[in-house]
Scaffold this motif. Structure first.
Motif, PDB file in Angstrom:
ATOM      1  N   UNK A  45      83.645   9.831 124.542  1.00  0.00           N
ATOM      2  CA  UNK A  45      84.793   8.926 124.573  1.00  0.00           C
ATOM      3  C   UNK A  45      85.858   9.415 125.555  1.00  0.00           C
ATOM      4  N   UNK A  46      86.618   8.468 126.094  1.00  0.00           N
ATOM      5  CA  UNK A  46      87.705   8.772 127.019  1.00  0.00           C
ATOM      6  C   UNK A  46      88.985   8.175 126.447  1.00  0.00           C
ATOM      7  N   UNK A  47      90.001   9.007 126.259  1.00  0.00           N
ATOM      8  CA  UNK A  47      91.274   8.557 125.687  1.00  0.00           C
ATOM      9  C   UNK A  47      92.103   7.865 126.744  1.00  0.00           C
ATOM     10  N   UNK A  48      92.618   6.673 126.406  1.00  0.00           N
ATOM     11  CA  UNK A  48      93.383   5.882 127.373  1.00  0.00           C
ATOM     12  C   UNK A  48      94.881   5.933 127.107  1.00  0.00           C
ATOM     13  N   UNK A  49      95.260   6.074 125.858  1.00  0.00           N
ATOM     14  CA  UNK A  49      96.679   6.107 125.540  1.00  0.00           C
ATOM     15  C   UNK A  49      96.898   5.776 124.079  1.00  0.00           C
ATOM     16  N   UNK A  50      98.174   5.747 123.688  1.00  0.00           N
ATOM     17  CA  UNK A  50      98.511   5.514 122.288  1.00  0.00           C
ATOM     18  C   UNK A  50      99.771   4.676 122.178  1.00  0.00           C
ATOM     19  N   UNK A  51      99.887   4.010 121.032  1.00  0.00           N
ATOM     20  CA  UNK A  51     101.086   3.237 120.731  1.00  0.00           C
ATOM     21  C   UNK A  51     101.583   3.658 119.354  1.00  0.00           C
ATOM     22  N   UNK A  69      98.566  -1.606 129.434  1.00  0.00           N
ATOM     23  CA  UNK A  69      99.739  -1.884 128.612  1.00  0.00           C
ATOM     24  C   UNK A  69      99.302  -1.987 127.160  1.00  0.00           C
ATOM     25  N   UNK A  70      99.956  -1.222 126.310  1.00  0.00           N
ATOM     26  CA  UNK A  70      99.658  -1.258 124.870  1.00  0.00           C
ATOM     27  C   UNK A  70     100.888  -1.750 124.122  1.00  0.00           C
ATOM     28  N   UNK A  71     100.673  -2.712 123.237  1.00  0.00           N
ATOM     29  CA  UNK A  71     101.754  -3.303 122.466  1.00  0.00           C
ATOM     30  C   UNK A  71     101.333  -3.416 121.011  1.00  0.00           C
ATOM     31  N   UNK A  72     102.311  -3.832 120.176  1.00  0.00           N
ATOM     32  CA  UNK A  72     101.976  -4.044 118.773  1.00  0.00           C
ATOM     33  C   UNK A  72     102.792  -5.204 118.243  1.00  0.00           C
ATOM     34  N   UNK A  73     102.253  -5.810 117.166  1.00  0.00           N
ATOM     35  CA  UNK A  73     102.947  -6.875 116.444  1.00  0.00           C
ATOM     36  C   UNK A  73     102.967  -6.446 114.979  1.00  0.00           C
ATOM     37  N   UNK A  74     104.123  -5.999 114.526  1.00  0.00           N
ATOM     38  CA  UNK A  74     104.202  -5.479 113.157  1.00  0.00           C
ATOM     39  C   UNK A  74     104.007  -6.572 112.110  1.00  0.00           C
ATOM     40  N   UNK A  75     104.278  -7.823 112.477  1.00  0.00           N
ATOM     41  CA  UNK A  75     104.151  -8.920 111.493  1.00  0.00           C
ATOM     42  C   UNK A  75     102.700  -9.151 111.077  1.00  0.00           C
ATOM     43  N   UNK A  76     101.769  -8.757 111.942  1.00  0.00           N
ATOM     44  CA  UNK A  76     100.343  -8.944 111.625  1.00  0.00           C
ATOM     45  C   UNK A  76      99.576  -7.615 111.693  1.00  0.00           C
ATOM     46  N   UNK A  77     100.304  -6.484 111.720  1.00  0.00           N
ATOM     47  CA  UNK A  77      99.698  -5.143 111.704  1.00  0.00           C
ATOM     48  C   UNK A  77      98.603  -4.993 112.763  1.00  0.00           C
ATOM     49  N   UNK A  78      98.920  -5.454 113.946  1.00  0.00           N
ATOM     50  CA  UNK A  78      97.917  -5.501 115.019  1.00  0.00           C
ATOM     51  C   UNK A  78      98.456  -4.819 116.278  1.00  0.00           C
ATOM     52  N   UNK A  79      97.592  -4.086 116.937  1.00  0.00           N
ATOM     53  CA  UNK A  79      97.917  -3.500 118.233  1.00  0.00           C
ATOM     54  C   UNK A  79      97.037  -4.145 119.296  1.00  0.00           C
ATOM     55  N   UNK A  80      97.544  -4.139 120.524  1.00  0.00           N
ATOM     56  CA  UNK A  80      96.870  -4.777 121.650  1.00  0.00           C
ATOM     57  C   UNK A  80      96.785  -3.809 122.823  1.00  0.00           C
ATOM     58  N   UNK A  81      95.744  -3.993 123.621  1.00  0.00           N
ATOM     59  CA  UNK A  81      95.596  -3.206 124.837  1.00  0.00           C
ATOM     60  C   UNK A  81      95.180  -4.150 125.951  1.00  0.00           C
ATOM     61  N   UNK A  82      95.991  -4.179 127.014  1.00  0.00           N
ATOM     62  CA  UNK A  82      95.662  -4.998 128.174  1.00  0.00           C
ATOM     63  C   UNK A  82      95.371  -4.081 129.360  1.00  0.00           C
ATOM     64  N   UNK A  83      94.237  -4.312 129.992  1.00  0.00           N
ATOM     65  CA  UNK A  83      93.825  -3.542 131.164  1.00  0.00           C
ATOM     66  C   UNK A  83      93.692  -4.510 132.333  1.00  0.00           C
ATOM     67  N   UNK A  84      94.362  -4.211 133.418  1.00  0.00           N
ATOM     68  CA  UNK A  84      94.369  -5.118 134.562  1.00  0.00           C
ATOM     69  C   UNK A  84      93.532  -4.569 135.713  1.00  0.00           C
TER      70      UNK A  84
END
Lengths: 114, 113
Positions: A45-51, A69-84
């Motif tokens: 595995x390769x670590x990309x980052x953390x939120x 870019x890593x983001x989160x939405x606390x209302x739905x307990x979800x994290x996101x990762x966008x790679x461009x």
């Protein structure tokens, strides 16, 4: 029970972006950092980052810093990762995982760039 | 970046025999309090995510059989399977979480002889 459930497989063309999600449940979302990692078959595995869900703060690996870019939405307990700016060598299984040492993992999302 | 080197790359062991995997870090991963080394070991079976089996170099995770043990400190670490079972066939990875970017070893494939 603790669960991390990731979004489904993606097929992208070179130069495009992809945004993956990781929905968590079974524990206090704000209290545990979430990392994103990726794994090419036959490699470690390769670590990309953390939120940090409580603050939204992030820390990215220098290798990906300019296009992740890593983001989160606390209302739905979800994290996101966008790679461009996707390239063919970004083809891999992408995982989210909980904690400083990764005690729970998502099931993985295959991203194919072709 | 801290480089983690595992040896061997693959290991073939008879059922019931001992399997030993080594991992060496390019610098010390001992925490600031000098109480534990920040190394984890993972087991990965085909089509599954890695599973954490050892943290802090030697602390076995809940539910992990006691035939699995971790040892070492500083820069040299070992994962031992004391009596290999069929269900232990997998790839094993060491991981340092001492600093970022966190890094993994290249993996050791364990098979049955």
């Amino acid at each position: 029970q603790v669960q991390l459930v990731q979004s489904g497989a993606e097929l992208k063309t070179p130069g495009a972006s992809v945004k993956l999600s990781c929905k968590t449940s079974g524990y206090s979302f704000s209290n545990n950092v979430i990392s994103w990692l990726r794994q090419v078959p036959g490699q470690g595995p390769e670590w990309m980052g953390r939120v940090f869900p409580s603050s939204g703060g992030t820390y990215y690996s220098p290798r990906f810093q300019h296009r992740v870019t890593m983001t989160r939405d606390t209302s739905v307990s979800t994290v996101y990762m966008e790679l461009s700016s996707l390239r063919s060598d970004d083809t891999a299984v992408y995982y989210c995982a909980r904690g400083d040492v990764f005690d729970f993992w998502g099931q993985g999302t295959l991203v194919t760039v072709s | 970046d801290i480089v983690m080197i595992q040896s061997p790359d693959s290991l073939t062991v008879s059922l019931g025999e001992r399997a030993t995997i080594n991992c060496k870090s390019s610098q010390s991963v001992l925490n600031s309090a000098r109480t534990k080394s920040l190394v984890g070991w993972y087991q990965q079976k085909p089509g599954q995510p890695p599973k954490l089996i050892i943290s802090g170099a030697s602390a076995r995770e809940s539910g992990v059989p006691d035939r699995f043990s971790g040892s070492g400190s500083g820069t040299d670490f070992t994962l031992t399977i004391s009596s290999l079972q069929a269900e232990d066939v997998a790839v094993y990875y060491c991981h340092q979480y001492y600093n970022s970017p966190q890094t993994f070893g290249q993996g050791t494939k364990v098979e049955i002889k």
